[in-house]
Design a protein around this motif. Structure first.
Motif, PDB file in Angstrom:
ATOM      1  N   THR A  49       0.971  -1.127  -0.074  1.00  0.00           N
ATOM      2  CA  THR A  49       0.342  -0.175  -0.088  1.00  0.00           C
ATOM      3  C   THR A  49       0.635   1.396   0.319  1.00  0.00           C
ATOM      4  O   THR A  49       1.881   1.253   0.870  1.00  0.00           O
ATOM      5  N   ALA A  50       0.610   2.134  -0.668  1.00  0.00           N
ATOM      6  CA  ALA A  50       1.447   3.345  -0.773  1.00  0.00           C
ATOM      7  C   ALA A  50       1.252   4.350   0.506  1.00  0.00           C
ATOM      8  O   ALA A  50       0.276   4.522   0.752  1.00  0.00           O
ATOM      9  N   ILE A  51       2.239   4.498   1.029  1.00  0.00           N
ATOM     10  CA  ILE A  51       2.431   5.177   2.226  1.00  0.00           C
ATOM     11  C   ILE A  51       1.859   6.737   1.751  1.00  0.00           C
ATOM     12  O   ILE A  51       1.510   7.964   0.428  1.00  0.00           O
ATOM     13  N   GLU A  52       0.810   7.292   2.846  1.00  0.00           N
ATOM     14  CA  GLU A  52       0.101   8.996   2.472  1.00  0.00           C
ATOM     15  C   GLU A  52       1.157   9.676   3.547  1.00  0.00           C
ATOM     16  O   GLU A  52       1.567  10.078   4.380  1.00  0.00           O
ATOM     17  N   TYR A  53       1.653  10.817   2.469  1.00  0.00           N
ATOM     18  CA  TYR A  53       2.345  12.194   3.654  1.00  0.00           C
ATOM     19  C   TYR A  53       1.634  13.760   3.247  1.00  0.00           C
ATOM     20  O   TYR A  53       0.489  13.548   2.556  1.00  0.00           O
ATOM     21  N   ASP A  54       1.824  14.203   4.132  1.00  0.00           N
ATOM     22  CA  ASP A  54       1.186  15.461   4.662  1.00  0.00           C
ATOM     23  C   ASP A  54       2.989  16.686   4.040  1.00  0.00           C
ATOM     24  O   ASP A  54       3.449  16.228   3.690  1.00  0.00           O
ATOM     25  N   VAL A  55       1.736  17.478   3.230  1.00  0.00           N
ATOM     26  CA  VAL A  55       3.241  18.528   2.923  1.00  0.00           C
ATOM     27  C   VAL A  55       2.316  20.069   3.633  1.00  0.00           C
ATOM     28  O   VAL A  55       1.429  20.353   3.402  1.00  0.00           O
ATOM     29  N   SER A  56       3.578  20.074   3.885  1.00  0.00           N
ATOM     30  CA  SER A  56       2.971  21.564   4.832  1.00  0.00           C
ATOM     31  C   SER A  56       4.020  22.908   4.180  1.00  0.00           C
ATOM     32  O   SER A  56       5.313  22.645   3.765  1.00  0.00           O
ATOM     33  N   ILE A  57       3.329  23.935   3.753  1.00  0.00           N
ATOM     34  CA  ILE A  57       3.573  25.164   3.144  1.00  0.00           C
ATOM     35  C   ILE A  57       3.841  26.522   4.004  1.00  0.00           C
ATOM     36  O   ILE A  57       2.777  26.251   5.310  1.00  0.00           O
TER      37      ILE A  57
ATOM     38  N   ILE B 272       6.413  34.157   4.318  1.00  0.00           N
ATOM     39  CA  ILE B 272       6.822  35.087   5.605  1.00  0.00           C
ATOM     40  C   ILE B 272       6.740  36.738   4.722  1.00  0.00           C
ATOM     41  O   ILE B 272       6.199  36.551   3.616  1.00  0.00           O
ATOM     42  N   HIS B 273       5.206  37.249   5.278  1.00  0.00           N
ATOM     43  CA  HIS B 273       5.156  38.374   4.410  1.00  0.00           C
ATOM     44  C   HIS B 273       3.361  37.602   3.443  1.00  0.00           C
ATOM     45  O   HIS B 273       3.403  38.920   2.684  1.00  0.00           O
ATOM     46  N   GLY B 274       3.156  36.500   3.898  1.00  0.00           N
ATOM     47  CA  GLY B 274       2.125  36.220   2.785  1.00  0.00           C
ATOM     48  C   GLY B 274       1.421  35.059   3.107  1.00  0.00           C
ATOM     49  O   GLY B 274       1.555  34.844   4.168  1.00  0.00           O
ATOM     50  N   THR B 275       0.341  34.511   2.871  1.00  0.00           N
ATOM     51  CA  THR B 275       0.115  33.597   2.735  1.00  0.00           C
ATOM     52  C   THR B 275      -0.186  32.885   1.414  1.00  0.00           C
ATOM     53  O   THR B 275      -0.196  32.864  -0.014  1.00  0.00           O
ATOM     54  N   GLN B 276       0.224  31.303   1.841  1.00  0.00           N
ATOM     55  CA  GLN B 276      -0.089  30.087   1.178  1.00  0.00           C
ATOM     56  C   GLN B 276      -1.081  29.070   1.056  1.00  0.00           C
ATOM     57  O   GLN B 276      -1.347  28.753   2.997  1.00  0.00           O
ATOM     58  N   SER B 277      -0.749  28.305   0.461  1.00  0.00           N
ATOM     59  CA  SER B 277      -2.188  27.363   1.101  1.00  0.00           C
ATOM     60  C   SER B 277      -1.397  26.092  -0.946  1.00  0.00           C
ATOM     61  O   SER B 277      -1.295  26.670  -1.768  1.00  0.00           O
ATOM     62  N   HIS B 278      -2.686  24.795  -0.158  1.00  0.00           N
ATOM     63  CA  HIS B 278      -2.115  23.649  -1.278  1.00  0.00           C
ATOM     64  C   HIS B 278      -3.521  22.887  -1.469  1.00  0.00           C
ATOM     65  O   HIS B 278      -5.006  23.152  -0.560  1.00  0.00           O
ATOM     66  N   THR B 279      -4.465  22.393  -2.351  1.00  0.00           N
ATOM     67  CA  THR B 279      -4.889  21.582  -2.333  1.00  0.00           C
ATOM     68  C   THR B 279      -5.049  20.469  -2.478  1.00  0.00           C
ATOM     69  O   THR B 279      -3.825  19.372  -2.425  1.00  0.00           O
ATOM     70  N   GLY B 280      -5.884  19.603  -1.557  1.00  0.00           N
ATOM     71  CA  GLY B 280      -5.650  18.743  -0.732  1.00  0.00           C
ATOM     72  C   GLY B 280      -5.074  18.424  -0.084  1.00  0.00           C
ATOM     73  O   GLY B 280      -4.271  19.445   1.450  1.00  0.00           O
ATOM     74  N   SER B 281      -5.086  16.949   1.014  1.00  0.00           N
ATOM     75  CA  SER B 281      -4.786  16.963   2.642  1.00  0.00           C
ATOM     76  C   SER B 281      -3.195  15.322   2.768  1.00  0.00           C
ATOM     77  O   SER B 281      -2.387  16.091   3.263  1.00  0.00           O
ATOM     78  N   LYS B 282      -4.026  14.940   1.614  1.00  0.00           N
ATOM     79  CA  LYS B 282      -2.722  13.807   2.192  1.00  0.00           C
ATOM     80  C   LYS B 282      -2.220  13.095   0.649  1.00  0.00           C
ATOM     81  O   LYS B 282      -3.353  13.031  -0.442  1.00  0.00           O
ATOM     82  N   TYR B 283      -0.959  13.094   0.724  1.00  0.00           N
ATOM     83  CA  TYR B 283      -0.257  12.842  -0.794  1.00  0.00           C
ATOM     84  C   TYR B 283       0.503  11.588  -1.398  1.00  0.00           C
ATOM     85  O   TYR B 283       1.471  11.005   0.346  1.00  0.00           O
ATOM     86  N   LYS B 284       0.343  11.229  -2.155  1.00  0.00           N
ATOM     87  CA  LYS B 284       1.396   9.708  -2.135  1.00  0.00           C
ATOM     88  C   LYS B 284       2.511  10.490  -2.405  1.00  0.00           C
ATOM     89  O   LYS B 284       2.327  10.743  -3.927  1.00  0.00           O
ATOM     90  N   MET B 285       3.841   9.088  -3.340  1.00  0.00           N
ATOM     91  CA  MET B 285       4.835   9.602  -3.549  1.00  0.00           C
ATOM     92  C   MET B 285       4.455   9.504  -5.700  1.00  0.00           C
ATOM     93  O   MET B 285       3.794   8.717  -5.228  1.00  0.00           O
ATOM     94  N   GLY B 286       4.782  10.139  -5.338  1.00  0.00           N
ATOM     95  CA  GLY B 286       4.392  10.508  -7.041  1.00  0.00           C
ATOM     96  C   GLY B 286       3.696  11.879  -7.171  1.00  0.00           C
ATOM     97  O   GLY B 286       3.292  11.877  -8.792  1.00  0.00           O
ATOM     98  N   ASP B 287       2.753  11.727  -6.755  1.00  0.00           N
ATOM     99  CA  ASP B 287       1.370  12.577  -7.249  1.00  0.00           C
ATOM    100  C   ASP B 287       1.833  13.674  -6.808  1.00  0.00           C
ATOM    101  O   ASP B 287       3.080  14.923  -7.253  1.00  0.00           O
ATOM    102  N   THR B 288       1.114  15.349  -7.745  1.00  0.00           N
ATOM    103  CA  THR B 288       1.322  16.304  -8.400  1.00  0.00           C
ATOM    104  C   THR B 288       1.020  17.361  -7.090  1.00  0.00           C
ATOM    105  O   THR B 288      -1.004  16.758  -7.288  1.00  0.00           O
ATOM    106  N   VAL B 289       1.135  17.782  -6.974  1.00  0.00           N
ATOM    107  CA  VAL B 289       0.661  18.793  -5.054  1.00  0.00           C
ATOM    108  C   VAL B 289       0.847  20.433  -5.922  1.00  0.00           C
ATOM    109  O   VAL B 289       1.672  21.023  -6.736  1.00  0.00           O
ATOM    110  N   SER B 290      -0.076  21.229  -5.677  1.00  0.00           N
ATOM    111  CA  SER B 290      -0.464  22.618  -6.459  1.00  0.00           C
ATOM    112  C   SER B 290      -0.355  23.098  -5.045  1.00  0.00           C
ATOM    113  O   SER B 290      -1.531  23.155  -4.613  1.00  0.00           O
ATOM    114  N   ILE B 291      -0.094  24.429  -5.618  1.00  0.00           N
ATOM    115  CA  ILE B 291       0.459  25.001  -4.396  1.00  0.00           C
ATOM    116  C   ILE B 291       0.174  26.429  -5.316  1.00  0.00           C
ATOM    117  O   ILE B 291       0.340  27.127  -6.061  1.00  0.00           O
TER     118      ILE B 291
END
Length: 365
Positions: free
Chosen positions: A335-343, A346-365
């Motif tokens: 089973t693929a391991i699910e990872y967290d992405v933290s962004i 400083i002096h701005g706001t950051q975000s990404h779509t989704g909550s858990k990612y697997k190795m190889g997934d595309t992460v949009s930030i």
């Protein structure tokens, strides 16, 4: 009548006249005073007249002979008719008379001569035959020159694979001998006897298979092997008996046989499938009862989850199982391991779509 002149006082010896078959029975003094003693007397001084009385002499006839009975012996007078006979014992025949010239007949006669006589009856043994029969062996003792009361030696030698059982008397009236090398006393007749042979019982001992038992020479012995689970029949090992087994058959020899069925373990295959990992333990030389150790090493980004038994009916415990009597197919599940992405920023706001990612997934930030 004879007259002689003697001087008184002289010893006079009386001599009887020779008459075949007769002898002086007594002397009778007719005239003169004399006493006769042992055919002698002393001449007196006077004339003497003596008369001789003759009597027929009894002569003895003796009949001898072996192996028969005879009649006619006794006391006979000169020229008396004599009848004699000879009766041979069983197994003998009359041959001739010896001691007097007679016809060679068992019953005959003659005139008694003026003397004692011994006659011998001569008997000869008859010849009888012995026939010794038999099948499946060799016999000894047959012949045509046996005589009564002779010991007849008989021998029965069985052929290979046979044993002597008994003697059977076909004719002759004898008691059947008891052993294979024996004898009997010849009777006064021909004899026919048969040696009886039977097949010898031999044993076949089969280790690890069927077909053992009791057999006779020449029997066809059928062997049957039943391998245990996980094994297959390999060959027959002849321990003793010297036979050749072809297609599970052999011909019984004239001896016991011991055979062992040889089995060999079957080779089974273990197939291990899996995606996103590496497995060990697969192979094609496992035998029933082997302990099969298996491993599953996941690729990066994956965790091993479980083993799935696709076929073979095994139970996997602590990454191992006991090899059954069949092939096994198992699959390692990853089973693929699910990872967290933290962004962070400083002096701005950051975000990404989704909550858990697997190795190889595309992460949009």
């Amino acid at each position: 009548m004879r007259e002689f002149e003697y001087i008184p006082g002289r010893i006079v010896e009386l001599v009887p006249l020779e008459r075949p078959g007769y002898g002086v029975g007594s002397w009778k003094v007719v005239q003169g005073n004399v006493t006769i003693v042992d055919n002698k007397f002393t001449m007196p001084d006077e004339d003497v007249k003596i008369t001789a009385t003759y009597e027929a002499i009894l002569y003895q006839l003796i009949i001898e002979g072996q192996n028969g009975e005879h009649s006619g012996a006794g006391s006979y007078k000169f020229e008396q008719d004599v009848s004699i006979s000879a009766t041979p014992n069983p197994g003998y025949g009359f041959d001739r008379w010896e001691g007097l010239e007679l016809a060679n007949e068992a019953s005959t006669g003659f005139k008694m001569p003026p003397n004692n006589l011994t006659i011998t009856a001569i008997y000869t043994a008859k010849k009888y035959s012995v026939i010794v029969n038999g099948s499946n062996g060799t016999q000894q003792g047959s012949g045509s020159e046996y005589t009564v009361n002779q010991n007849v030696n008989i021998v029965a030698e069985p052929n290979t694979g046979y044993r002597f059982t008994e003697w059977q008397v076909n004719s002759g009236g004898i008691s059947a001998p008891g052993s294979s090398s024996d004898y009997f006393s010849m009777p006064a007749n021909d004899v026919e006897i048969t040696a009886i042979y039977n097949l010898v019982d031999y044993t076949v001992q089969v280790i690890g298979a069927d077909g053992g038992g009791t057999y006779n020479m020449g029997d066809t012995v059928t062997l049957s092997s039943t391998p245990s689970a996980g094994y297959q029949f390999s060959s027959w090992n002849v321990i003793s008996g010297g036979v050749s087994v072809l297609a599970n058959y052999f011909t019984m020899p004239a001896n016991n046989v011991e055979i062992e069925a040889v089995y060999e373990a079957k080779k089974y295959t273990v197939t291990i499938n899996g995606i996103n990992g590496t497995q060990t333990g697969a192979g094609s030389n496992y035998i029933i009862g082997d302990r099969v150790n298996i491993t599953a090493t996941p690729n990066a980004g994956y965790n091993f989850t479980e083993w799935i038994v696709n076929s073979g009916g095994v139970s996997i415990s602590s990454d191992s199982f006991d090899m059954p009597d069949n092939n096994v197919v198992i699959t390692a599940v990853y089973t693929a391991i699910e990872y967290d992405v933290s962004i962070t920023g400083i002096h701005g706001t950051q975000s990404h779509t989704g909550s858990k990612y697997k190795m190889g997934d595309t992460v949009s930030i």
